[in-house]
Design a protein around this motif. Structure first.
Motif, PDB file in Angstrom:
ATOM      1  N   GLU A  75       1.048  -1.213   0.387  1.00  0.00           N
ATOM      2  CA  GLU A  75       0.337  -0.339  -0.229  1.00  0.00           C
ATOM      3  C   GLU A  75       0.625   1.292   0.232  1.00  0.00           C
ATOM      4  O   GLU A  75       0.417   2.433  -0.336  1.00  0.00           O
ATOM      5  CB  GLU A  75      -0.627   0.373   1.131  1.00  0.00           C
ATOM      6  CG  GLU A  75      -1.816   0.831   1.284  1.00  0.00           C
ATOM      7  CD  GLU A  75      -3.012   1.560   0.016  1.00  0.00           C
ATOM      8  OE1 GLU A  75      -3.494   2.280   0.161  1.00  0.00           O
ATOM      9  OE2 GLU A  75      -2.834   0.621  -0.484  1.00  0.00           O
ATOM     10  N   THR A  76       1.723   0.890   0.533  1.00  0.00           N
ATOM     11  CA  THR A  76       2.791   1.744   0.880  1.00  0.00           C
ATOM     12  C   THR A  76       4.160   2.253  -0.145  1.00  0.00           C
ATOM     13  O   THR A  76       4.448   3.485  -0.393  1.00  0.00           O
ATOM     14  CB  THR A  76       2.900   2.388   2.715  1.00  0.00           C
ATOM     15  OG1 THR A  76       4.144   1.144   2.096  1.00  0.00           O
ATOM     16  CG2 THR A  76       2.606   2.667   3.675  1.00  0.00           C
ATOM     17  N   GLY A  77       4.136   1.576  -0.805  1.00  0.00           N
ATOM     18  CA  GLY A  77       5.220   1.492  -1.797  1.00  0.00           C
ATOM     19  C   GLY A  77       6.447   1.627  -1.392  1.00  0.00           C
ATOM     20  O   GLY A  77       7.319   1.815  -1.635  1.00  0.00           O
ATOM     21  N   VAL A 124      -6.275   2.737  -0.536  1.00  0.00           N
ATOM     22  CA  VAL A 124      -6.842   3.037  -1.285  1.00  0.00           C
ATOM     23  C   VAL A 124      -6.095   2.794  -2.891  1.00  0.00           C
ATOM     24  O   VAL A 124      -6.676   2.652  -3.576  1.00  0.00           O
ATOM     25  CB  VAL A 124      -7.062   4.204  -0.936  1.00  0.00           C
ATOM     26  CG1 VAL A 124      -7.235   5.149  -2.824  1.00  0.00           C
ATOM     27  CG2 VAL A 124      -7.389   5.442  -0.728  1.00  0.00           C
ATOM     28  N   HIS A 125      -4.714   2.088  -2.846  1.00  0.00           N
ATOM     29  CA  HIS A 125      -3.323   2.119  -3.446  1.00  0.00           C
ATOM     30  C   HIS A 125      -3.702   0.712  -4.547  1.00  0.00           C
ATOM     31  O   HIS A 125      -3.776  -0.050  -5.360  1.00  0.00           O
ATOM     32  CB  HIS A 125      -2.424   2.788  -2.717  1.00  0.00           C
ATOM     33  CG  HIS A 125      -1.915   4.497  -3.353  1.00  0.00           C
ATOM     34  ND1 HIS A 125      -1.062   4.386  -2.243  1.00  0.00           N
ATOM     35  CD2 HIS A 125      -2.443   5.052  -3.267  1.00  0.00           C
ATOM     36  CE1 HIS A 125      -1.109   5.818  -1.983  1.00  0.00           C
ATOM     37  NE2 HIS A 125      -2.101   6.065  -3.414  1.00  0.00           N
ATOM     38  N   ILE A 126      -4.282  -0.105  -3.105  1.00  0.00           N
ATOM     39  CA  ILE A 126      -4.490  -1.551  -3.026  1.00  0.00           C
ATOM     40  C   ILE A 126      -5.133  -1.779  -4.588  1.00  0.00           C
ATOM     41  O   ILE A 126      -5.540  -2.154  -5.310  1.00  0.00           O
ATOM     42  CB  ILE A 126      -3.927  -2.473  -2.143  1.00  0.00           C
ATOM     43  CG1 ILE A 126      -3.026  -2.862  -2.037  1.00  0.00           C
ATOM     44  CG2 ILE A 126      -4.748  -3.847  -2.323  1.00  0.00           C
ATOM     45  CD1 ILE A 126      -2.505  -2.856  -0.046  1.00  0.00           C
ATOM     46  N   THR A 127      -7.038  -0.779  -4.067  1.00  0.00           N
ATOM     47  CA  THR A 127      -7.956  -1.288  -4.493  1.00  0.00           C
ATOM     48  C   THR A 127      -7.743  -0.827  -6.029  1.00  0.00           C
ATOM     49  O   THR A 127      -8.165  -1.241  -6.826  1.00  0.00           O
ATOM     50  CB  THR A 127      -8.827  -0.249  -3.903  1.00  0.00           C
ATOM     51  OG1 THR A 127      -9.102  -0.840  -2.074  1.00  0.00           O
ATOM     52  CG2 THR A 127     -10.361  -0.542  -4.162  1.00  0.00           C
ATOM     53  N   GLU A 128      -7.120   0.096  -5.782  1.00  0.00           N
ATOM     54  CA  GLU A 128      -6.925   1.098  -7.315  1.00  0.00           C
ATOM     55  C   GLU A 128      -6.121   0.474  -8.470  1.00  0.00           C
ATOM     56  O   GLU A 128      -6.710   0.460  -9.220  1.00  0.00           O
ATOM     57  CB  GLU A 128      -6.846   2.696  -7.056  1.00  0.00           C
ATOM     58  CG  GLU A 128      -7.585   3.780  -6.596  1.00  0.00           C
ATOM     59  CD  GLU A 128      -6.374   4.936  -5.877  1.00  0.00           C
ATOM     60  OE1 GLU A 128      -7.449   5.846  -6.133  1.00  0.00           O
ATOM     61  OE2 GLU A 128      -5.124   5.424  -6.841  1.00  0.00           O
ATOM     62  N   SER A 129      -4.744  -0.465  -7.867  1.00  0.00           N
ATOM     63  CA  SER A 129      -4.752  -1.152  -8.740  1.00  0.00           C
ATOM     64  C   SER A 129      -5.412  -2.541  -9.061  1.00  0.00           C
ATOM     65  O   SER A 129      -5.558  -3.165 -10.098  1.00  0.00           O
ATOM     66  CB  SER A 129      -3.090  -1.734  -8.130  1.00  0.00           C
ATOM     67  OG  SER A 129      -1.971  -0.695  -7.916  1.00  0.00           O
TER      68      SER A 129
END
Length: 290
Positions: A75-77, A124-129
């Motif tokens: 998630e944080t990259g 959020v980022h995981i979901t967007e990916s």
């Protein structure tokens, strides 16, 4: 003296982590309001950090290493080294899943049905990916907590973490798909990982933690059996590899020592007795180093 600056996850993983360290041989003591726990190892300095933030602090070098979820690294990259999985969670020794869930009566049955919908989640980022992988455009909103209660009034779907699915079922939610499977991981700063002393210290710590995890669901069994009945007894016993068989003072008898899953003891003990095993002793294990 060199010290390993280690992040301990605050929040849902905290109690399970402190218990794991205790079984691995380290006592960590928390003050009522302290974020700097005491540990009975002069070579380790601990700091309580939210699992969601751990990877970022390890990446920056504020911490040498830390324990967090693989999901939060994604998630944080954060550019960190994942040295090892430590498969335990809040409730049990298992991985967790981030799942796409909707109300039981929702018309959403697969990812493509999310087009134009609103999704609430902490990742959020995981979901967007995930949406991008499925070619779906939807609005993803950050949720600060209590995500399960936001559908259907505030969102059409949620992406939420689950170990057993019981909380989702209690809120009358249906799982549509698994977005990401995650486990607890031991992470390390990439520059620090090149330090031979800190790398070895982290490796030894991981070895003991993994040993405690491996032993948590297993017990040892010790029994005596006449050589004439040994084959029957061995046919009952599962084993980590092979049971250890030792001679006794009476040459007609042997001792059998083995490790099995604790959950099957209640099924195996009556069978061992029926196979004429005697003096059966079940004993707890602290660590298994494979």
């Amino acid at each position: 003296m060199s010290r390993l600056k280690l992040g301990i996850p605050k929040g849902s993983l905290q109690d399970a982590t402190l218990d794991l360290f205790s079984r691995a041989g380290w006592k960590i003591t928390l003050g009522s309001r302290s974020y700097v726990p005491a540990i009975d190892d002069a070579e380790i300095e601990c700091l309580l950090v939210r699992a969601q933030e751990m990877a970022r602090y390890v990446e920056s070098g504020a911490l040498d290493a830390g324990i967090t979820g693989h999901d939060w690294v994604v998630e944080t990259g954060a550019a960190v080294e994942e040295l090892s999985e430590l498969v335990y969670a809040k409730q049990r020794l298992a991985r967790v899943r981030w799942v796409l869930a909707v109300p039981e009566d929702s018309a959403i049955r697969e990812p493509r049905h999310l087009e134009g919908k609103v999704i609430a989640t902490e990742v959020v980022h995981i979901t967007e990916s995930y949406l991008a992988k499925h070619g779906v455009k939807a609005r993803v909103e950050f949720s600060w907590g209590a995500t399960e209660v936001k559908v259907p009034q505030l969102a059409d779907a949620i992406v939420e973490v689950t170990e057993t699915g019981s909380s989702l079922r209690a809120n009358r939610l249906r799982i549509v798909d698994t977005v990401l499977e995650s486990a607890t991981v031991f992470i390390m700063n990439r520059t620090t990982a090149a330090d031979s002393w800190k790398r070895e210290k982290a490796g030894n710590l991981i070895l003991m933690l993994q040993g405690a995890i491996a032993a948590a669901s297993r017990v040892g069994l010790l029994l005596n059996v006449h050589r004439d009945n040994l084959t029957a007894v061995l046919g009952v016993l599962p084993a980590l590899k092979n049971p250890t068989i030792s001679a006794l003072s009476d040459p007609d008898w042997v001792a059998v020592n083995t490790i099995i899953e604790e959950a099957v003891v209640r099924q195996i003990l009556p069978k061992l007795k029926a196979a004429k095993a005697q003096g059966i002793v079940e004993y707890p294990l602290n660590k298994i180093v494979l």
